[in-house]
Design an enzyme around this catalytic site. Structure first.
Site, mmCIF file in Angstrom:
data_model
loop_
_atom_site.group_PDB
_atom_site.id
_atom_site.type_symbol
_atom_site.label_atom_id
_atom_site.label_comp_id
_atom_site.label_asym_id
_atom_site.label_seq_id
_atom_site.Cartn_x
_atom_site.Cartn_y
_atom_site.Cartn_z
ATOM 1 N N GLU A 78 40.942 41.325 27.860
ATOM 2 C CA GLU A 78 40.140 41.861 28.867
ATOM 3 C C GLU A 78 39.522 42.981 28.560
ATOM 4 O O GLU A 78 39.044 44.573 28.936
ATOM 5 C CB GLU A 78 40.903 41.887 30.125
ATOM 6 C CG GLU A 78 41.537 40.951 30.881
ATOM 7 C CD GLU A 78 41.764 41.270 32.101
ATOM 8 O OE1 GLU A 78 41.083 41.118 33.295
ATOM 9 O OE2 GLU A 78 42.910 41.839 32.375
ATOM 10 N N HIS A 97 44.386 49.434 32.262
ATOM 11 C CA HIS A 97 44.331 48.427 32.832
ATOM 12 C C HIS A 97 45.532 47.831 33.634
ATOM 13 O O HIS A 97 46.206 47.474 32.582
ATOM 14 C CB HIS A 97 42.972 47.373 32.620
ATOM 15 C CG HIS A 97 43.642 45.922 33.487
ATOM 16 N ND1 HIS A 97 42.910 45.648 34.654
ATOM 17 C CD2 HIS A 97 43.666 44.994 32.893
ATOM 18 C CE1 HIS A 97 42.820 44.649 35.493
ATOM 19 N NE2 HIS A 97 43.662 44.285 34.347
ATOM 20 N N HIS A 99 48.698 45.685 36.305
ATOM 21 C CA HIS A 99 48.542 44.255 37.364
ATOM 22 C C HIS A 99 49.638 44.816 37.656
ATOM 23 O O HIS A 99 50.964 44.520 38.373
ATOM 24 C CB HIS A 99 48.277 42.715 36.905
ATOM 25 C CG HIS A 99 47.446 43.013 35.953
ATOM 26 N ND1 HIS A 99 47.855 42.220 34.989
ATOM 27 C CD2 HIS A 99 46.276 42.865 35.779
ATOM 28 C CE1 HIS A 99 46.735 41.958 33.869
ATOM 29 N NE2 HIS A 99 45.835 42.378 34.603
ATOM 30 N N HIS A 167 44.151 40.325 41.150
ATOM 31 C CA HIS A 167 43.706 41.020 40.130
ATOM 32 C C HIS A 167 44.837 42.158 39.716
ATOM 33 O O HIS A 167 45.767 41.796 39.332
ATOM 34 C CB HIS A 167 42.719 40.887 39.682
ATOM 35 C CG HIS A 167 42.353 40.949 37.938
ATOM 36 N ND1 HIS A 167 41.454 40.865 37.065
ATOM 37 C CD2 HIS A 167 43.787 41.054 36.710
ATOM 38 C CE1 HIS A 167 41.974 41.011 36.028
ATOM 39 N NE2 HIS A 167 42.703 41.487 35.538
#
Ligand SMILES: [Zn+2]
Length: 260
Positions: A78, A97, A99, A167
Protein backbone atom coordinates in the site's frame (compact mmCIF):
# COMPACT_ATOMS: atom_id res chain seq x y z
CA UNK A 1 21.29 17.63 14.40
CA UNK A 2 23.82 17.91 11.63
CA UNK A 3 22.45 15.05 9.54
CA UNK A 4 18.77 15.63 8.73
CA UNK A 5 18.50 12.34 6.82
CA UNK A 6 19.78 10.27 9.77
CA UNK A 7 17.40 12.18 12.02
CA UNK A 8 14.46 11.52 9.71
CA UNK A 9 15.30 7.80 9.54
CA UNK A 10 15.49 7.59 13.31
CA UNK A 11 12.30 9.58 13.87
CA UNK A 12 10.22 7.51 11.46
CA UNK A 13 11.52 4.24 12.96
CA UNK A 14 10.61 5.47 16.44
CA UNK A 15 7.21 6.69 15.17
CA UNK A 16 6.42 3.19 13.85
CA UNK A 17 7.32 1.71 17.24
CA UNK A 18 5.39 4.29 19.27
CA UNK A 19 2.24 3.79 17.22
CA UNK A 20 2.60 0.01 17.48
CA UNK A 21 3.11 0.04 21.25
CA UNK A 22 0.32 2.60 21.76
CA UNK A 23 -2.24 0.44 19.94
CA UNK A 24 -2.61 2.35 16.67
CA UNK A 25 -0.68 -0.13 14.47
CA UNK A 26 -0.47 -3.90 14.83
CA UNK A 27 1.21 -6.21 12.32
CA UNK A 28 -0.10 -3.90 9.62
CA UNK A 29 -0.06 -0.19 8.95
CA UNK A 30 2.94 2.01 8.25
CA UNK A 31 4.50 5.45 8.77
CA UNK A 32 6.54 7.47 6.26
CA UNK A 33 8.30 10.81 6.15
CA UNK A 34 9.08 13.08 3.22
CA UNK A 35 12.81 13.10 2.44
CA UNK A 36 14.32 16.10 4.26
CA UNK A 37 16.58 17.04 1.31
CA UNK A 38 14.37 16.12 -1.63
CA UNK A 39 10.62 16.86 -1.58
CA UNK A 40 10.15 14.43 -4.49
CA UNK A 41 11.13 11.44 -2.37
CA UNK A 42 9.92 9.79 0.81
CA UNK A 43 11.18 7.21 3.31
CA UNK A 44 9.13 4.13 4.19
CA UNK A 45 10.18 0.86 5.81
CA UNK A 46 10.50 -2.39 3.92
CA UNK A 47 7.63 -4.77 4.67
CA UNK A 48 7.91 -5.65 8.33
CA UNK A 49 5.96 -5.30 11.58
CA UNK A 50 5.97 -1.64 12.67
CA UNK A 51 7.22 -2.42 16.20
CA UNK A 52 10.43 -3.82 14.69
CA UNK A 53 11.22 -1.06 12.19
CA UNK A 54 14.71 0.41 12.54
CA UNK A 55 16.44 3.25 10.67
CA UNK A 56 18.23 0.78 8.34
CA UNK A 57 14.89 -0.70 7.18
CA UNK A 58 13.82 2.51 5.46
CA UNK A 59 13.68 2.52 1.69
CA UNK A 60 13.88 5.73 -0.31
CA UNK A 61 10.98 6.07 -2.76
CA UNK A 62 10.13 8.45 -5.57
CA UNK A 63 6.64 9.94 -5.53
CA UNK A 64 5.50 7.28 -8.02
CA UNK A 65 6.35 4.80 -5.22
CA UNK A 66 9.19 3.11 -7.08
CA UNK A 67 12.32 2.53 -4.99
CA UNK A 68 15.32 4.75 -5.80
CA UNK A 69 17.55 1.71 -5.25
CA UNK A 70 16.28 -1.87 -5.30
CA UNK A 71 17.16 -3.44 -1.96
CA UNK A 72 15.70 -6.88 -2.59
CA UNK A 73 13.52 -6.53 0.53
CA UNK A 74 9.77 -7.10 0.39
CA UNK A 75 7.87 -3.80 0.11
CA UNK A 76 4.55 -2.65 1.54
CA UNK A 77 1.86 -3.16 -1.09
CA UNK A 78 0.00 0.00 0.00
CA UNK A 79 2.95 2.37 -0.42
CA UNK A 80 1.07 4.31 -3.14
CA UNK A 81 -1.01 5.82 -0.32
CA UNK A 82 2.10 7.66 0.81
CA UNK A 83 3.46 8.62 -2.61
CA UNK A 84 0.18 9.95 -3.95
CA UNK A 85 -0.50 12.04 -0.84
CA UNK A 86 3.01 13.57 -0.93
CA UNK A 87 2.42 14.34 -4.62
CA UNK A 88 -0.96 15.98 -4.00
CA UNK A 89 -0.10 17.81 -0.77
CA UNK A 90 3.23 19.69 -0.69
CA UNK A 91 2.51 20.74 2.92
CA UNK A 92 2.41 17.14 4.15
CA UNK A 93 5.71 15.93 5.64
CA UNK A 94 4.61 12.63 7.19
CA UNK A 95 1.88 10.03 6.54
CA UNK A 96 0.48 7.09 8.52
CA UNK A 97 -1.94 4.46 7.30
CA UNK A 98 -3.56 2.32 9.99
CA UNK A 99 -6.49 0.03 10.84
CA UNK A 100 -6.73 1.00 14.51
CA UNK A 101 -9.38 -0.80 16.52
CA UNK A 102 -10.79 2.54 17.75
CA UNK A 103 -11.73 3.57 14.21
CA UNK A 104 -13.03 0.31 12.75
CA UNK A 105 -16.64 0.79 13.97
CA UNK A 106 -16.62 4.23 12.31
CA UNK A 107 -15.41 3.01 8.93
CA UNK A 108 -17.71 -0.04 9.07
CA UNK A 109 -20.86 1.98 9.83
CA UNK A 110 -19.95 5.22 8.03
CA UNK A 111 -20.31 7.20 11.28
CA UNK A 112 -18.72 10.65 11.15
CA UNK A 113 -15.79 11.38 13.46
CA UNK A 114 -16.38 14.55 15.48
CA UNK A 115 -14.04 16.09 18.09
CA UNK A 116 -15.49 15.38 21.54
CA UNK A 117 -12.56 16.66 23.61
CA UNK A 118 -9.87 19.25 23.00
CA UNK A 119 -7.11 16.89 21.81
CA UNK A 120 -9.56 15.22 19.44
CA UNK A 121 -9.69 18.45 17.44
CA UNK A 122 -6.37 17.44 15.90
CA UNK A 123 -8.29 14.92 13.76
CA UNK A 124 -10.28 17.69 12.08
CA UNK A 125 -13.86 18.95 12.38
CA UNK A 126 -15.36 16.21 10.19
CA UNK A 127 -12.78 14.21 8.23
CA UNK A 128 -13.97 12.89 4.86
CA UNK A 129 -14.72 9.30 3.88
CA UNK A 130 -13.31 7.45 0.88
CA UNK A 131 -15.16 4.53 -0.68
CA UNK A 132 -12.85 2.47 -2.85
CA UNK A 133 -15.73 0.46 -4.31
CA UNK A 134 -17.52 3.57 -5.57
CA UNK A 135 -14.71 4.20 -8.06
CA UNK A 136 -12.98 0.84 -8.49
CA UNK A 137 -15.68 -1.78 -7.90
CA UNK A 138 -14.87 -4.96 -5.99
CA UNK A 139 -11.24 -5.02 -4.84
CA UNK A 140 -9.36 -6.69 -1.98
CA UNK A 141 -9.61 -3.26 -0.29
CA UNK A 142 -5.86 -2.75 -0.34
CA UNK A 143 -4.76 0.49 -2.00
CA UNK A 144 -2.12 -0.83 -4.39
CA UNK A 145 -2.62 0.96 -7.73
CA UNK A 146 -1.36 4.52 -8.22
CA UNK A 147 -4.82 5.61 -9.40
CA UNK A 148 -6.32 4.22 -6.18
CA UNK A 149 -3.80 6.18 -4.12
CA UNK A 150 -4.52 9.32 -6.18
CA UNK A 151 -8.26 8.88 -5.61
CA UNK A 152 -7.66 8.56 -1.87
CA UNK A 153 -5.53 11.72 -1.92
CA UNK A 154 -8.36 13.57 -3.72
CA UNK A 155 -10.82 12.45 -1.05
CA UNK A 156 -8.42 13.65 1.66
CA UNK A 157 -8.44 17.09 0.04
CA UNK A 158 -7.08 19.71 2.43
CA UNK A 159 -7.92 17.66 5.56
CA UNK A 160 -5.55 15.88 7.94
CA UNK A 161 -7.30 12.53 7.97
CA UNK A 162 -9.41 10.40 5.62
CA UNK A 163 -11.57 7.46 6.73
CA UNK A 164 -11.56 4.49 4.37
CA UNK A 165 -14.75 2.43 4.16
CA UNK A 166 -14.42 -1.02 5.77
CA UNK A 167 -10.62 -0.63 5.76
CA UNK A 168 -8.95 1.94 8.00
CA UNK A 169 -7.65 5.49 8.18
CA UNK A 170 -4.91 7.56 6.58
CA UNK A 171 -3.47 10.47 8.54
CA UNK A 172 -1.09 13.30 7.61
CA UNK A 173 1.26 15.51 9.61
CA UNK A 174 3.42 18.60 9.26
CA UNK A 175 6.21 16.56 10.91
CA UNK A 176 6.64 13.03 12.25
CA UNK A 177 5.85 14.26 15.76
CA UNK A 178 2.74 16.11 14.57
CA UNK A 179 1.61 12.95 12.76
CA UNK A 180 2.07 10.66 15.76
CA UNK A 181 0.24 13.15 17.99
CA UNK A 182 -2.70 13.27 15.56
CA UNK A 183 -2.85 9.48 15.11
CA UNK A 184 -2.81 8.84 18.85
CA UNK A 185 -5.27 11.52 19.96
CA UNK A 186 -7.69 10.93 17.08
CA UNK A 187 -7.84 7.29 18.23
CA UNK A 188 -8.55 8.41 21.81
CA UNK A 189 -11.26 10.73 20.49
CA UNK A 190 -12.81 7.89 18.48
CA UNK A 191 -12.89 5.70 21.62
CA UNK A 192 -14.45 8.49 23.69
CA UNK A 193 -16.99 9.33 20.99
CA UNK A 194 -18.16 5.71 20.68
CA UNK A 195 -18.32 5.24 24.46
CA UNK A 196 -20.14 8.54 24.92
CA UNK A 197 -22.69 7.59 22.26
CA UNK A 198 -23.51 4.47 24.29
CA UNK A 199 -24.18 6.65 27.35
CA UNK A 200 -26.15 9.51 25.87
CA UNK A 201 -26.12 12.28 23.29
CA UNK A 202 -22.67 13.19 22.01
CA UNK A 203 -21.90 16.91 22.28
CA UNK A 204 -19.05 17.77 19.90
CA UNK A 205 -16.83 20.84 20.26
CA UNK A 206 -18.11 23.97 18.50
CA UNK A 207 -16.42 25.05 15.24
CA UNK A 208 -14.67 27.88 17.13
CA UNK A 209 -13.47 25.52 19.85
CA UNK A 210 -12.11 23.13 17.22
CA UNK A 211 -10.05 25.89 15.56
CA UNK A 212 -8.70 27.14 18.89
CA UNK A 213 -7.88 23.62 20.13
CA UNK A 214 -6.18 22.73 16.83
CA UNK A 215 -3.91 25.74 17.20
CA UNK A 216 -2.79 24.59 20.63
CA UNK A 217 -2.33 20.96 19.53
CA UNK A 218 -0.14 22.02 16.58
CA UNK A 219 2.31 23.83 18.90
CA UNK A 220 5.60 22.27 19.95
CA UNK A 221 5.00 22.29 23.71
CA UNK A 222 2.34 19.61 23.93
CA UNK A 223 3.84 17.59 21.09
CA UNK A 224 7.26 17.58 22.76
CA UNK A 225 5.76 16.43 26.05
CA UNK A 226 3.81 13.63 24.39
CA UNK A 227 6.85 12.52 22.34
CA UNK A 228 8.97 12.45 25.49
CA UNK A 229 6.40 10.23 27.23
CA UNK A 230 6.15 7.82 24.34
CA UNK A 231 9.95 7.59 24.01
CA UNK A 232 10.24 6.90 27.76
CA UNK A 233 7.67 4.12 27.46
CA UNK A 234 9.59 2.54 24.56
CA UNK A 235 12.77 2.81 26.62
CA UNK A 236 11.23 1.09 29.63
CA UNK A 237 10.03 -1.74 27.40
CA UNK A 238 13.49 -2.07 25.84
CA UNK A 239 11.85 -1.27 22.51
CA UNK A 240 14.01 1.59 21.22
CA UNK A 241 15.82 0.88 17.93
CA UNK A 242 19.15 -0.80 18.73
CA UNK A 243 20.97 0.76 15.82
CA UNK A 244 22.86 3.85 16.83
CA UNK A 245 20.78 6.93 16.24
CA UNK A 246 21.11 10.65 16.83
CA UNK A 247 20.14 12.29 20.08
CA UNK A 248 16.57 11.47 21.07
CA UNK A 249 15.57 14.96 21.94
CA UNK A 250 16.71 16.66 18.76
CA UNK A 251 14.30 17.18 15.93
CA UNK A 252 12.29 19.49 18.14
CA UNK A 253 12.59 23.19 18.40
CA UNK A 254 13.24 24.11 22.01
CA UNK A 255 10.14 25.20 23.89
CA UNK A 256 9.66 28.97 23.48
CA UNK A 257 8.64 29.21 27.12
CA UNK A 258 8.63 26.83 30.06
CA UNK A 259 5.49 25.35 31.53
CA UNK A 260 2.18 24.07 30.27
ZN1 LIG B 1 -4.56 -0.82 4.84
Amino acid sequence: MSDPLAQARFDVAVANRILAYEGVLDAFGHVSVRHPDDPDRYLLSCSRAPELVGPADLIEYRLDSTAVEETGSAQYSERVIHGEIYRARPDVMAVCHHHAEAFMPFVITGTDYVPVFHLGATGGAKPPFWDQRAEFGDTGLLVVEPQEGASLARALGADHMVLMRNHGVTVTGASVQDLVFRCYYACRNAEFQARAAALGTVRPLSPGEIVAAQKIAAGPTGQARAWERWMARLDRLGAMPREPGPSRRVGFRPNPSPGR
